[in-house]
Design a protein around this motif. Structure first.
Motif, PDB file in Angstrom:
ATOM      1  N   GLN A   1      10.562   8.934  -1.169  1.00  0.00           N
ATOM      2  CA  GLN A   1      10.360   7.566  -0.363  1.00  0.00           C
ATOM      3  C   GLN A   1      10.192   6.723  -1.388  1.00  0.00           C
ATOM      4  O   GLN A   1      10.860   5.538  -1.241  1.00  0.00           O
ATOM      5  CB  GLN A   1       9.034   7.840   0.405  1.00  0.00           C
ATOM      6  CG  GLN A   1       9.237   8.919   1.407  1.00  0.00           C
ATOM      7  CD  GLN A   1       7.785   9.211   2.191  1.00  0.00           C
ATOM      8  OE1 GLN A   1       6.608   9.102   1.320  1.00  0.00           O
ATOM      9  NE2 GLN A   1       7.823   9.459   3.212  1.00  0.00           N
ATOM     10  N   ALA A   2       9.562   6.860  -2.578  1.00  0.00           N
ATOM     11  CA  ALA A   2       9.741   5.628  -3.689  1.00  0.00           C
ATOM     12  C   ALA A   2      11.143   5.425  -3.958  1.00  0.00           C
ATOM     13  O   ALA A   2      11.358   4.151  -3.921  1.00  0.00           O
ATOM     14  CB  ALA A   2       8.885   6.225  -4.849  1.00  0.00           C
ATOM     15  N   GLU A   3      12.006   6.389  -4.203  1.00  0.00           N
ATOM     16  CA  GLU A   3      13.445   5.964  -4.636  1.00  0.00           C
ATOM     17  C   GLU A   3      14.179   5.282  -3.712  1.00  0.00           C
ATOM     18  O   GLU A   3      14.924   4.205  -3.902  1.00  0.00           O
ATOM     19  CB  GLU A   3      14.088   7.318  -4.927  1.00  0.00           C
ATOM     20  CG  GLU A   3      13.749   7.759  -6.087  1.00  0.00           C
ATOM     21  CD  GLU A   3      13.738   6.920  -7.445  1.00  0.00           C
ATOM     22  OE1 GLU A   3      14.860   6.142  -7.403  1.00  0.00           O
ATOM     23  OE2 GLU A   3      13.040   6.846  -8.209  1.00  0.00           O
ATOM     24  N   LYS A   4      13.652   5.531  -2.273  1.00  0.00           N
ATOM     25  CA  LYS A   4      14.683   4.881  -1.152  1.00  0.00           C
ATOM     26  C   LYS A   4      13.953   3.378  -0.990  1.00  0.00           C
ATOM     27  O   LYS A   4      15.074   2.546  -0.999  1.00  0.00           O
ATOM     28  CB  LYS A   4      13.936   5.623   0.096  1.00  0.00           C
ATOM     29  CG  LYS A   4      14.724   6.971   0.438  1.00  0.00           C
ATOM     30  CD  LYS A   4      14.572   7.385   1.926  1.00  0.00           C
ATOM     31  CE  LYS A   4      15.522   6.719   2.785  1.00  0.00           C
ATOM     32  NZ  LYS A   4      15.698   7.155   4.228  1.00  0.00           N
ATOM     33  N   VAL A   5      12.662   3.128  -1.270  1.00  0.00           N
ATOM     34  CA  VAL A   5      12.318   1.858  -1.225  1.00  0.00           C
ATOM     35  C   VAL A   5      12.846   1.123  -2.446  1.00  0.00           C
ATOM     36  O   VAL A   5      13.480  -0.142  -2.124  1.00  0.00           O
ATOM     37  CB  VAL A   5      10.720   1.750  -1.459  1.00  0.00           C
ATOM     38  CG1 VAL A   5      10.011   0.513  -1.845  1.00  0.00           C
ATOM     39  CG2 VAL A   5       9.897   2.596  -0.159  1.00  0.00           C
ATOM     40  N   ILE A   6      12.852   1.645  -3.431  1.00  0.00           N
ATOM     41  CA  ILE A   6      13.548   0.695  -4.753  1.00  0.00           C
ATOM     42  C   ILE A   6      15.212   0.712  -4.374  1.00  0.00           C
ATOM     43  O   ILE A   6      15.569  -0.335  -4.709  1.00  0.00           O
ATOM     44  CB  ILE A   6      13.035   1.715  -6.173  1.00  0.00           C
ATOM     45  CG1 ILE A   6      11.991   1.779  -6.258  1.00  0.00           C
ATOM     46  CG2 ILE A   6      14.277   1.220  -7.099  1.00  0.00           C
ATOM     47  CD1 ILE A   6      11.400   2.740  -7.313  1.00  0.00           C
TER      48      ILE A   6
ATOM     49  N   CYS B   1       0.876  -1.543  -0.053  1.00  0.00           N
ATOM     50  CA  CYS B   1       0.155  -0.025   0.045  1.00  0.00           C
ATOM     51  C   CYS B   1       0.726   1.344  -0.086  1.00  0.00           C
ATOM     52  O   CYS B   1       0.911   2.144   0.890  1.00  0.00           O
ATOM     53  CB  CYS B   1      -0.827  -0.179   1.192  1.00  0.00           C
ATOM     54  SG  CYS B   1      -2.040   1.319   1.250  1.00  0.00           S
ATOM     55  N   PHE B   2       1.795   1.437  -1.002  1.00  0.00           N
ATOM     56  CA  PHE B   2       2.749   2.648  -0.969  1.00  0.00           C
ATOM     57  C   PHE B   2       1.701   3.514  -1.474  1.00  0.00           C
ATOM     58  O   PHE B   2       1.154   3.754  -2.441  1.00  0.00           O
ATOM     59  CB  PHE B   2       3.966   2.252  -1.869  1.00  0.00           C
ATOM     60  CG  PHE B   2       4.653   3.505  -2.026  1.00  0.00           C
ATOM     61  CD1 PHE B   2       5.673   3.666  -1.090  1.00  0.00           C
ATOM     62  CD2 PHE B   2       4.677   4.417  -2.996  1.00  0.00           C
ATOM     63  CE1 PHE B   2       6.514   4.762  -1.096  1.00  0.00           C
ATOM     64  CE2 PHE B   2       5.467   5.741  -3.207  1.00  0.00           C
ATOM     65  CZ  PHE B   2       6.621   5.726  -1.933  1.00  0.00           C
ATOM     66  N   THR B   3       1.841   4.626  -0.747  1.00  0.00           N
ATOM     67  CA  THR B   3       1.182   6.014  -0.928  1.00  0.00           C
ATOM     68  C   THR B   3       1.991   7.328  -0.581  1.00  0.00           C
ATOM     69  O   THR B   3       1.890   8.321  -0.474  1.00  0.00           O
ATOM     70  CB  THR B   3       0.031   6.058  -0.229  1.00  0.00           C
ATOM     71  OG1 THR B   3       0.387   6.233   1.377  1.00  0.00           O
ATOM     72  CG2 THR B   3      -0.993   5.107  -0.279  1.00  0.00           C
ATOM     73  N   GLY B   4       3.445   6.882  -0.787  1.00  0.00           N
ATOM     74  CA  GLY B   4       4.543   8.073  -0.318  1.00  0.00           C
ATOM     75  C   GLY B   4       4.793   9.081  -1.437  1.00  0.00           C
ATOM     76  O   GLY B   4       4.154   8.766  -2.626  1.00  0.00           O
ATOM     77  N   ASP B   5       5.770   9.827  -1.164  1.00  0.00           N
ATOM     78  CA  ASP B   5       6.310  10.761  -2.396  1.00  0.00           C
ATOM     79  C   ASP B   5       7.335   9.966  -3.198  1.00  0.00           C
ATOM     80  O   ASP B   5       7.759   8.911  -3.011  1.00  0.00           O
ATOM     81  CB  ASP B   5       6.666  12.067  -1.789  1.00  0.00           C
ATOM     82  CG  ASP B   5       7.899  11.763  -0.578  1.00  0.00           C
ATOM     83  OD1 ASP B   5       8.427  10.892  -0.796  1.00  0.00           O
ATOM     84  OD2 ASP B   5       7.911  12.846   0.228  1.00  0.00           O
ATOM     85  N   ALA B   6       7.721  10.839  -4.135  1.00  0.00           N
ATOM     86  CA  ALA B   6       8.920  10.338  -5.160  1.00  0.00           C
ATOM     87  C   ALA B   6      10.042   9.929  -4.347  1.00  0.00           C
ATOM     88  O   ALA B   6      10.714   9.078  -4.733  1.00  0.00           O
ATOM     89  CB  ALA B   6       9.154  11.404  -6.294  1.00  0.00           C
TER      90      ALA B   6
ATOM     91  N   GLY C   1      15.869  -2.636  -2.947  1.00  0.00           N
ATOM     92  CA  GLY C   1      15.464  -3.523  -3.656  1.00  0.00           C
ATOM     93  C   GLY C   1      14.260  -3.961  -3.734  1.00  0.00           C
ATOM     94  O   GLY C   1      13.927  -5.029  -3.884  1.00  0.00           O
ATOM     95  N   PHE C   2      13.315  -3.296  -2.796  1.00  0.00           N
ATOM     96  CA  PHE C   2      11.977  -3.469  -2.551  1.00  0.00           C
ATOM     97  C   PHE C   2      10.957  -3.072  -3.750  1.00  0.00           C
ATOM     98  O   PHE C   2      11.391  -2.199  -4.517  1.00  0.00           O
ATOM     99  CB  PHE C   2      11.420  -2.897  -1.397  1.00  0.00           C
ATOM    100  CG  PHE C   2      11.812  -3.634   0.031  1.00  0.00           C
ATOM    101  CD1 PHE C   2      10.866  -4.419   0.608  1.00  0.00           C
ATOM    102  CD2 PHE C   2      12.972  -3.810   0.195  1.00  0.00           C
ATOM    103  CE1 PHE C   2      11.252  -4.960   1.967  1.00  0.00           C
ATOM    104  CE2 PHE C   2      13.543  -4.468   1.413  1.00  0.00           C
ATOM    105  CZ  PHE C   2      12.552  -5.053   2.089  1.00  0.00           C
ATOM    106  N   TYR C   3       9.953  -3.718  -4.067  1.00  0.00           N
ATOM    107  CA  TYR C   3       9.013  -3.485  -4.767  1.00  0.00           C
ATOM    108  C   TYR C   3       7.881  -2.581  -4.064  1.00  0.00           C
ATOM    109  O   TYR C   3       7.590  -2.606  -2.889  1.00  0.00           O
ATOM    110  CB  TYR C   3       8.106  -4.737  -5.560  1.00  0.00           C
ATOM    111  CG  TYR C   3       8.941  -5.404  -6.158  1.00  0.00           C
ATOM    112  CD1 TYR C   3       8.938  -5.181  -7.540  1.00  0.00           C
ATOM    113  CD2 TYR C   3       9.798  -6.576  -5.791  1.00  0.00           C
ATOM    114  CE1 TYR C   3       9.763  -6.300  -8.347  1.00  0.00           C
ATOM    115  CE2 TYR C   3      10.434  -7.329  -6.559  1.00  0.00           C
ATOM    116  CZ  TYR C   3      10.388  -7.097  -7.988  1.00  0.00           C
ATOM    117  OH  TYR C   3      11.233  -7.692  -8.637  1.00  0.00           O
ATOM    118  N   LEU C   4       7.087  -1.514  -4.768  1.00  0.00           N
ATOM    119  CA  LEU C   4       6.211  -0.807  -4.571  1.00  0.00           C
ATOM    120  C   LEU C   4       4.540  -1.293  -4.628  1.00  0.00           C
ATOM    121  O   LEU C   4       4.320  -1.798  -5.730  1.00  0.00           O
ATOM    122  CB  LEU C   4       5.959   0.514  -5.107  1.00  0.00           C
ATOM    123  CG  LEU C   4       7.617   1.346  -5.046  1.00  0.00           C
ATOM    124  CD1 LEU C   4       7.447   2.395  -5.772  1.00  0.00           C
ATOM    125  CD2 LEU C   4       7.850   1.651  -3.419  1.00  0.00           C
TER     126      LEU C   4
END
Length: 255
Positions: A163-168, A156-161, A171-174
């Motif tokens: 935060q998305a880059e940190k997740v990626i 349930c990713f709802t973060g900003d760009a 090596g995690f998927y959104l």
């Protein structure tokens, strides 16, 4: 076309006739792979019950939801760990930190999260992360424990760009769900600039129902509306969205 719902609590429906209808609508909409996270020890039989009823379509995951981390969390963890070693599961989840409802349990949520990450590494499984108003707290632990065994999905990713880059970068998927279809969520603008290679689809049913059914109870069959929205954003056919996101789910879950 095969669509994969990487996160659904479809088993919450305990009326067997209604549950059969939910599954049939899902299969009719080509949502034929459903990953089922429990939330506590009481929900384990429901997860395994649906998985055993539809072994070609439903895949169980086990973990202790952060909102269910209470004073007895060590007993709960012991019970879940025992069950996780008795039968085949495909991830540890959903686990994480939730500071929306109760900030006072942060320390035991952190302990439970660390413990369950340890299980995942030991078992060679991915983790499925629940994060609500706790991105910094979760990332602090992920950075602390990161190695080549740490992998999974930010559910349930709802973060900003950023935060998305940190997740990626870890090596995690959104995990992208119904929020993508909400007019003022802003998630569409974030997702537009992210490669499909980093995304998986989910409903989190019965929650977060996509447009055009927002306000009603969600179900896995509605995943098609998330996929259609993503296809529109990327200007590609829905079949391509289904192909890539399902391939991503196969990579993370190993099935």
């Amino acid at each position: 076309m095969i669509l994969t719902d990487t996160h659904t609590h479809l088993y919450y429906e305990t009326d067997s006739a209604k549950l059969t209808e939910l599954m049939q609508r899902s299969l009719d909409n080509q949502v034929s792979r459903l990953f089922l996270p429990n939330v506590d020890s009481k929900s384990i039989p429901l997860v395994f019950g649906l998985s055993e009823q539809y072994p070609q379509h439903c895949y169980p995951m086990l973990g202790l939801h952060p909102c269910d981390v209470r004073e007895d969390f060590k007993e709960e963890l012991a019970h879940i760990y025992k069950e996780a070693n008795l039968r085949k599961i495909y991830a540890i989840g959903e686990i994480g930190i939730d500071l929306y409802w109760d900030k006072s349990t942060l320390s035991i949520q952190q302990e439970a999260f660390r413990t369950q990450i340890g299980w995942a590494k030991q078992m060679g499984l991915p983790i499925v992360i629940h994060c609500r108003e706790a991105f910094g707290e979760i990332f602090e632990i992920l950075e602390e424990l990161k190695d080549d065994k740490l992998r999974g999905i930010f559910h349930c990713f709802t973060g900003d760009a950023a935060q998305a880059e940190k997740v990626i970068s870890l090596g995690f998927y959104l995990g992208i769900g119904g929020v993508l279809t909400y007019k003022n969520s802003g998630l569409d603008k974030v997702v537009q600039d992210i490669s499909l290679e980093h995304l998986v689809l989910e409903t989190d049913s019965p929650y977060l129902t996509p447009v055009p059914f927002r306000g009603k109870q969600n179900e896995s069959s509605y995943l098609v509306y998330v996929a259609l929205k993503l296809a529109d954003l990327k200007q590609i056919p829905i079949e391509e969205v289904a192909r890539i996101t399902t391939l991503n789910s196969e990579k993370v879950f190993g099935v």
